[in-house]
Design an enzyme around this catalytic site. Structure first.
Site, PDB file in Angstrom:
ATOM      1  N   CYS A  73       0.833  -1.203   0.000  1.00  0.00           N
ATOM      2  CA  CYS A  73       0.000   0.000   0.000  1.00  0.00           C
ATOM      3  C   CYS A  73       0.869   1.254   0.000  1.00  0.00           C
ATOM      4  O   CYS A  73       1.726   1.426   0.874  1.00  0.00           O
ATOM      5  CB  CYS A  73      -0.913   0.002   1.225  1.00  0.00           C
ATOM      6  SG  CYS A  73      -1.869   1.528   1.414  1.00  0.00           S
ATOM      7  N   CYS A  76       0.577   3.511   3.395  1.00  0.00           N
ATOM      8  CA  CYS A  76       1.086   3.065   4.687  1.00  0.00           C
ATOM      9  C   CYS A  76       2.433   3.735   4.964  1.00  0.00           C
ATOM     10  O   CYS A  76       3.103   4.201   4.035  1.00  0.00           O
ATOM     11  CB  CYS A  76       1.251   1.543   4.701  1.00  0.00           C
ATOM     12  SG  CYS A  76      -0.308   0.642   4.847  1.00  0.00           S
ATOM     13  N   HIS A 138      -3.624   0.696   8.442  1.00  0.00           N
ATOM     14  CA  HIS A 138      -4.232   0.268   7.188  1.00  0.00           C
ATOM     15  C   HIS A 138      -5.549  -0.460   7.415  1.00  0.00           C
ATOM     16  O   HIS A 138      -6.456  -0.409   6.571  1.00  0.00           O
ATOM     17  CB  HIS A 138      -3.254  -0.665   6.441  1.00  0.00           C
ATOM     18  CG  HIS A 138      -3.755  -1.129   5.109  1.00  0.00           C
ATOM     19  ND1 HIS A 138      -3.518  -0.435   3.937  1.00  0.00           N
ATOM     20  CD2 HIS A 138      -4.475  -2.230   4.753  1.00  0.00           C
ATOM     21  CE1 HIS A 138      -4.060  -1.086   2.923  1.00  0.00           C
ATOM     22  NE2 HIS A 138      -4.648  -2.175   3.391  1.00  0.00           N
ATOM     23  N   ASN A 178     -14.116   8.419  -0.691  1.00  0.00           N
ATOM     24  CA  ASN A 178     -14.745   7.255  -1.293  1.00  0.00           C
ATOM     25  C   ASN A 178     -14.408   6.047  -0.435  1.00  0.00           C
ATOM     26  O   ASN A 178     -13.248   5.834  -0.097  1.00  0.00           O
ATOM     27  CB  ASN A 178     -14.237   7.014  -2.716  1.00  0.00           C
ATOM     28  CG  ASN A 178     -14.509   8.185  -3.635  1.00  0.00           C
ATOM     29  OD1 ASN A 178     -15.509   8.873  -3.488  1.00  0.00           O
ATOM     30  ND2 ASN A 178     -13.637   8.409  -4.587  1.00  0.00           N
ATOM     31  N   HIS A 189      -6.584   1.766   2.060  1.00  0.00           N
ATOM     32  CA  HIS A 189      -6.136   2.512   3.234  1.00  0.00           C
ATOM     33  C   HIS A 189      -7.106   3.660   3.526  1.00  0.00           C
ATOM     34  O   HIS A 189      -7.534   4.364   2.604  1.00  0.00           O
ATOM     35  CB  HIS A 189      -4.731   3.062   2.991  1.00  0.00           C
ATOM     36  CG  HIS A 189      -4.053   3.543   4.225  1.00  0.00           C
ATOM     37  ND1 HIS A 189      -3.050   2.844   4.849  1.00  0.00           N
ATOM     38  CD2 HIS A 189      -4.235   4.664   4.965  1.00  0.00           C
ATOM     39  CE1 HIS A 189      -2.637   3.502   5.910  1.00  0.00           C
ATOM     40  NE2 HIS A 189      -3.343   4.620   6.003  1.00  0.00           N
ATOM     41  N   HIS A 191      -8.502   6.918   3.684  1.00  0.00           N
ATOM     42  CA  HIS A 191      -8.036   8.196   3.156  1.00  0.00           C
ATOM     43  C   HIS A 191      -9.168   8.878   2.410  1.00  0.00           C
ATOM     44  O   HIS A 191     -10.185   8.272   2.077  1.00  0.00           O
ATOM     45  CB  HIS A 191      -6.850   7.992   2.195  1.00  0.00           C
ATOM     46  CG  HIS A 191      -7.239   7.420   0.868  1.00  0.00           C
ATOM     47  ND1 HIS A 191      -7.629   6.100   0.688  1.00  0.00           N
ATOM     48  CD2 HIS A 191      -7.329   7.991  -0.363  1.00  0.00           C
ATOM     49  CE1 HIS A 191      -7.914   5.880  -0.581  1.00  0.00           C
ATOM     50  NE2 HIS A 191      -7.753   7.009  -1.244  1.00  0.00           N
ATOM     51  N   GLN A 193      -9.768  12.643  -0.329  1.00  0.00           N
ATOM     52  CA  GLN A 193      -9.103  13.488  -1.312  1.00  0.00           C
ATOM     53  C   GLN A 193      -9.641  14.912  -1.221  1.00  0.00           C
ATOM     54  O   GLN A 193     -10.720  15.154  -0.672  1.00  0.00           O
ATOM     55  CB  GLN A 193      -9.304  12.935  -2.721  1.00  0.00           C
ATOM     56  CG  GLN A 193      -8.736  11.540  -2.922  1.00  0.00           C
ATOM     57  CD  GLN A 193      -8.891  11.059  -4.345  1.00  0.00           C
ATOM     58  OE1 GLN A 193      -8.314  11.621  -5.281  1.00  0.00           O
ATOM     59  NE2 GLN A 193      -9.682  10.013  -4.521  1.00  0.00           N
TER      60      GLN A 193
END
Length: 372
Positions: A73, A76, A138, A178, A189, A191, A193
């Site tokens: 990933c 990470c 993660h 998303n 992971h 997260h 945007q």
């Protein structure tokens, strides 16, 4: 910054900015040890002459990382054996410029018209796209974060909204997450945007037009009237606080859709008071946990934070969350088919009042803490 977070800005090996939001005041950040080429983004925007909507064309994004295994990933922390987008061995919240941006101010100029035809206008896809990692863990999710961490994320959203709004190419800043492969997530992971668009998005233009018409007809703010009507009816309200109310909109498009509005007019995250940010961390955490409890399984969703344009109509557009999911039952997904995709004419099989009642009821299962 709130008192428990410290902001540090530095650069990755290819020159992209990375910003750490540390809850530990003594954390030391490490340099990026990778050898990376200088980014050469190719972003452009083309105007649809039939709708007036701008469409981004970004061929370089077709090669972005797609659902790598956990041990590969890129979000990470870095280790001695594997270097990632985050040079540190651990972190709290971090934001950095996307390696595969939809908009980037470093993109080259383009000819103003496609094939020399003035009907087909285009421009360079200037702007900025950032990734915001909510945790170094993660295997967790936003709904599982402690409220103190959510508060740090909100501080990061406010910081980045202000920074991107100051860029000369940016006309609107959009914060979103998303979640779930059904939605189209490419990295598992936790997260989100942030997009700094070089234009005002179609949905915002439509809302501003409706809000402007409402003000001309009534002299009042549309968001204030919607919020007052939902709170008075109460049938679709999920939770109310001193500063925020969460409700299912009366004309919900999606099988599960929740709006979260501040009680006063606030154009964007940067304009929120410390008290509003504190309560938002609690209510948003609670809302996400309710959504996961609804079907006793992690809910695929988009958390879309709508903000006012940077330079205009800031008195008409109020910051608000539109949280929606394509899951219409425990074992069923709503697909956007002919009516929605072809005509943008929405058909929802799930009554909004039923969704609101079920989201209120899930809070009564067990002893869920308000904070953790």
């Amino acid at each position: 910054m709130h008192e428990s977070a410290r902001r540090t800005s530095t650069r990755l090996a290819d020159g992209r900015e990375i910003i750490y939001f540390d809850e530990a005041p003594d954390r030391v950040h490490h340099p990026d040890r990778r050898e990376l080429p200088v980014p050469e983004p190719l972003c452009e925007a083309r105007l649809d002459p039939l709708t007036g909507d701008w469409v981004a064309i970004t061929a370089h994004r077709n090669t972005r990382t797609m659902l790598p295994p956990a041990d590969q990933c890129p979000l990470c922390p870095s280790t001695a054996d594997r270097l990632s987008e985050i040079p540190d061995g651990d972190y709290d919240v971090v934001a950095f410029e996307n390696r595969f941006p939809s908009f980037d101010s470093r993109t080259p100029d383009v000819e103003p018209y496609i094939d020399g035809q003035e009907l087909f206008e285009r421009r360079r896809g200037a702007g900025r796209c950032e990734v915001v990692c909510f945790t170094s863990d993660h295997g967790t999710a936003f709904a599982e974060l402690p409220v103190s961490r959510v508060r740090t994320v909100i501080e990061a959203w406010a910081d980045r909204t202000a920074a991107l709004s100051d860029l000369p190419d940016v006309e609107q800043v959009y914060v979103f997450e998303n979640r779930g492969v059904e939605i189209g997530v490419t990295l598992h992971h936790p997260h989100g945007q942030i997009y700094g668009y070089p234009y005002v998005t179609p949905r915002t233009r439509q809302i501003v037009e409706m809000a402007g018409g409402h003000r001309a007809a009534t002299g009042r703010e549309l968001f204030a009237d919607v919020l007052a009507a939902e709170r008075k009816a109460g049938t679709r309200v999920i939770r109310e606080g001193e500063h925020w109310t969460a409700f299912v909109p009366a004309a919900a498009r999606w099988p599960l859709e929740v709006h979260l509005l501040p009680h006063r007019h606030v154009p964007d995250f940067a304009a929120l008071s410390p008290q509003e940010r504190d309560e938002l961390a609690v209510i948003y955490s609670d809302l996400l946990r309710r959504c996961d409890d609804l079907y006793d399984t992690p809910l695929p969703y988009v958390a879309a934070w709508h903000q006012a344009p940077v330079g205009a109509d800031r008195d008409l557009m109020r910051l608000h969350l539109q949280l929606f999911s394509i899951r219409r039952a425990a074992d069923k997904i709503k697909y956007l088919a002919g009516s929605e995709s072809g005509m943008a004419a929405w058909i929802n099989d799930v009554p909004p009042e039923d969704v609101a009642r079920r989201l209120r009821d899930v809070a009564e299962r067990g002893d869920r803490p308000a904070d953790r």
